[in-house]
Design a protein around this motif. Structure first.
Motif, mmCIF file in Angstrom:
data_model
loop_
_atom_site.group_PDB
_atom_site.id
_atom_site.type_symbol
_atom_site.label_atom_id
_atom_site.label_comp_id
_atom_site.label_asym_id
_atom_site.label_seq_id
_atom_site.Cartn_x
_atom_site.Cartn_y
_atom_site.Cartn_z
ATOM 1 N N UNK A 153 121.100 24.111 9.198
ATOM 2 C CA UNK A 153 121.519 25.479 8.898
ATOM 3 C C UNK A 153 120.452 26.285 8.180
ATOM 4 N N UNK A 154 119.231 25.751 8.135
ATOM 5 C CA UNK A 154 118.125 26.442 7.454
ATOM 6 C C UNK A 154 117.384 27.319 8.465
ATOM 7 N N UNK A 155 118.099 28.312 8.986
ATOM 8 C CA UNK A 155 117.558 29.109 10.084
ATOM 9 C C UNK A 155 116.360 29.959 9.664
ATOM 10 N N UNK A 156 116.434 30.560 8.478
ATOM 11 C CA UNK A 156 115.323 31.391 8.019
ATOM 12 C C UNK A 156 114.070 30.546 7.820
ATOM 13 N N UNK A 157 114.228 29.381 7.208
ATOM 14 C CA UNK A 157 113.085 28.491 6.992
ATOM 15 C C UNK A 157 112.513 28.031 8.329
ATOM 16 N N UNK A 158 113.396 27.722 9.280
ATOM 17 C CA UNK A 158 112.939 27.279 10.603
ATOM 18 C C UNK A 158 112.146 28.384 11.299
ATOM 19 N N UNK A 159 112.655 29.616 11.231
ATOM 20 C CA UNK A 159 111.967 30.730 11.886
ATOM 21 C C UNK A 159 110.616 30.988 11.231
ATOM 22 N N UNK A 160 110.577 30.936 9.902
ATOM 23 C CA UNK A 160 109.314 31.154 9.178
ATOM 24 C C UNK A 160 108.309 30.061 9.517
ATOM 25 N N UNK A 161 108.781 28.819 9.577
ATOM 26 C CA UNK A 161 107.893 27.701 9.915
ATOM 27 C C UNK A 161 107.336 27.883 11.333
ATOM 28 N N UNK A 183 116.701 28.654 16.229
ATOM 29 C CA UNK A 183 116.568 29.252 14.899
ATOM 30 C C UNK A 183 116.936 30.736 14.944
ATOM 31 N N UNK A 184 116.502 31.419 15.983
ATOM 32 C CA UNK A 184 116.828 32.853 16.131
ATOM 33 C C UNK A 184 118.336 33.052 16.323
ATOM 34 N N UNK A 185 118.949 32.160 17.074
ATOM 35 C CA UNK A 185 120.400 32.239 17.272
ATOM 36 C C UNK A 185 121.113 32.090 15.937
ATOM 37 N N UNK A 186 120.654 31.131 15.136
ATOM 38 C CA UNK A 186 121.274 30.912 13.834
ATOM 39 C C UNK A 186 121.192 32.125 12.926
ATOM 40 N N UNK A 187 120.157 32.926 13.109
ATOM 41 C CA UNK A 187 119.983 34.131 12.296
ATOM 42 C C UNK A 187 120.632 35.357 12.947
ATOM 43 N N UNK A 188 121.264 35.154 14.101
ATOM 44 C CA UNK A 188 121.881 36.286 14.787
ATOM 45 C C UNK A 188 120.891 37.172 15.506
ATOM 46 N N UNK A 189 119.667 36.702 15.700
ATOM 47 C CA UNK A 189 118.622 37.492 16.377
ATOM 48 C C UNK A 189 118.640 37.151 17.868
ATOM 49 N N UNK A 228 122.061 27.267 26.861
ATOM 50 C CA UNK A 228 121.781 28.030 25.640
ATOM 51 C C UNK A 228 121.519 29.495 25.976
ATOM 52 N N UNK A 229 120.827 29.739 27.089
ATOM 53 C CA UNK A 229 120.579 31.125 27.505
ATOM 54 C C UNK A 229 121.895 31.829 27.854
ATOM 55 N N UNK A 230 122.817 31.090 28.468
ATOM 56 C CA UNK A 230 124.128 31.662 28.790
ATOM 57 C C UNK A 230 124.891 32.000 27.515
ATOM 58 N N UNK A 231 124.783 31.137 26.503
ATOM 59 C CA UNK A 231 125.451 31.411 25.217
ATOM 60 C C UNK A 231 124.892 32.687 24.590
ATOM 61 N N UNK A 232 123.580 32.869 24.660
ATOM 62 C CA UNK A 232 122.972 34.086 24.112
ATOM 63 C C UNK A 232 123.482 35.308 24.866
#
Length: 442
Positions: A153-161, A183-189, A228-232
């Motif tokens: 659940x560390x989406x921001x850290x994952x995206x930054x990394x 990671x972007x999905x977790x952040x709602x992006x 995953x693309x369908x979920x987005x």
């Protein structure tokens, strides 16, 4: 005897070289040669080690584990125990984190990942990536690190990394691009997630093009990315596109990885809502099978149970819903989802006082979800004052633009304009005077 031993050792050396060259059919003969050497000299360390490695390569972990124990080969024994689902015993054999080799760090990370300890797993993958410095091994560790951070659940850290990784890595490895998308999905992006998934799909398809496989086989290989693309698309509101992708994947469900097929079924149920409920329940029930459970992440299992409970409520089957909720509460004791769904059952049964008591008890644990559900129930009952009092109790979200907007609206609805202004002023002070432009009202 000496000549016989020399001949056996020569044969063993030749077979070992064949095995190292990738000839899998050489592994069984290696075992036979090892046994013949050990029959003449049980203390031959090279033969014992060769036998241990061959057993591991053949996946015969129950036979390899005691051999590794007898030889004092802790890493090999830990690997066997990991494969035998004895993770705690395996971890106990590995060196402490600050003394672990790269191989030990990776094995510890894999064990922790399997046990759902994703944050600790990420730390071990980070250590392994640092030790690897560069090259293919480092890239693999980085990809796994991202996966662990996402599941933690560390989406921001994952995206930054991910943003700090070389552009070449992100443009050449589909697994890395996929984890960036997660990671972007977790952040709602979702728009940025979509772009990463398009890149991942393209890279994966390019990798598969050189292999001899039909288009159908290729679509199966791409299944997890397509799902995953369908979920987005579903999250972006492109329901028809998502439904078409899910339907296509459902046609391959016997060839797909079981977890991918289950996710496709679950997302199809969510997309349908309260239509085709009996077919949806069949999908939900299949997703709760014990045989599938070990193949799922904790998040997937929780989502499947939640959707099964919600669908049971929609089908007006309270006993079925309560059975699922009991499992959900037992497996995820810190989650407030069972309380919220249980309250929904009480509302449907026209027992609002019981629903309110359930939500108030759950809200005491600090999770905002039961409090928001209680406020919604009070608004449905046209009791704006009660909803206002409930929402004012959400200290953890006091600076949230959505909550501030709701509070101001409710204050105005009951004629308390000054109260609404006070809420807005407090929010502006919490955000440093609004210099960042966070709060706007039309």
């Amino acid at each position: 005897r000496a000549r016989a031993m020399d001949a056996l050792l020569s044969e063993l050396a030749s077979l070992v070289e064949d095995a190292r060259a990738g000839r899998e059919d050489a592994l069984v003969p290696v075992l036979g040669a090892c046994d013949r050497v050990l029959a003449l000299d049980p203390s031959d360390a090279s033969a014992r080690h060769a036998k241990l490695v061959a057993l591991i390569e053949l996946g015969r972990y129950e036979e390899a584990e005691p051999l590794a124990a007898a030889a004092g080969a802790n890493y090999e024994r830990a690997y066997c125990l990991y494969q035998l689902s004895r993770g705690d015993e395996a971890l106990a054999l590995l060196s402490p984190e600050d003394q672990a080799s790269e191989a030990e760090a990776v094995l510890a990370a894999q064990i922790l990942y399997r046990e759902g300890e994703y944050r600790e797993s990420a730390q071990r993958f980070q250590a392994a990536a640092t030790m690897a410095e560069s090259g293919g091994a480092a890239s693999e560790h980085q990809t796994n690190l991202l996966a662990a951070l996402v599941l933690a659940g560390e989406y921001a850290e994952a995206a930054t990394y991910a943003e700090g990784l070389p552009e070449q890595a992100q443009s050449q490895q589909f697994e890395l691009a996929y984890n960036v998308a997660c990671a972007r999905i977790g952040r709602g992006e979702f728009d940025r997630a979509k772009a990463a998934l398009v890149r991942a799909l393209g890279l994966c398809r390019d990798n598969l093009t050189g292999e001899e496989m039909s288009e159908e086989e290729m679509e199966v290989e791409l299944g997890v990315l397509t799902a995953q693309a369908a979920y987005v698309d579903q999250m972006l509101g492109f329901d028809s596109s998502a439904a078409a992708a899910y339907a296509t994947l459902a046609g391959f469900k016997t060839e797909l990885e079981p977890a991918v097929a289950a996710v496709v079924a679950n997302n199809t149920v969510a997309l349908r809502g309260e239509s085709a409920v009996f077919d949806s329940w069949k999908k939900c029930k299949a997703n709760l099978a014990d045989a599938l459970r070990k193949k799922l992440t904790c998040g997937q299992r929780k989502a499947f149970l939640t959707n099964a409970a919600l669908l049971s409520v929609a089908m007006a089957k309270p006993d079925q819903a309560n059975e699922v909720l009991a499992t959900l509460a037992a497996e995820f004791p810190s989650s407030q989802t069972p309380a919220v769904i249980s309250a929904a059952l009480s509302v449907r049964a026209k027992r609002p006082a019981e629903a309110e008591a359930t939500l108030r008890a759950a809200a005491s644990d600090g999770d905002p979800m039961p409090t928001l559900a209680l406020a919604q129930m009070q608004l449905d009952a046209k009791d704006s004052s009660a909803a206002l009092r409930t929402l004012h109790g959400l200290r953890s979200l006091s600076s949230s633009p959505a909550l501030v907007s709701a509070l101001v609206t409710l204050h105005e609805r009951i004629g308390d304009v000054e109260g609404g202004a006070a809420v807005l002023q407090a929010a502006l002070e919490d955000t440093g005077g609004g210099g960042g432009g966070g709060l706007l009202r039309g």
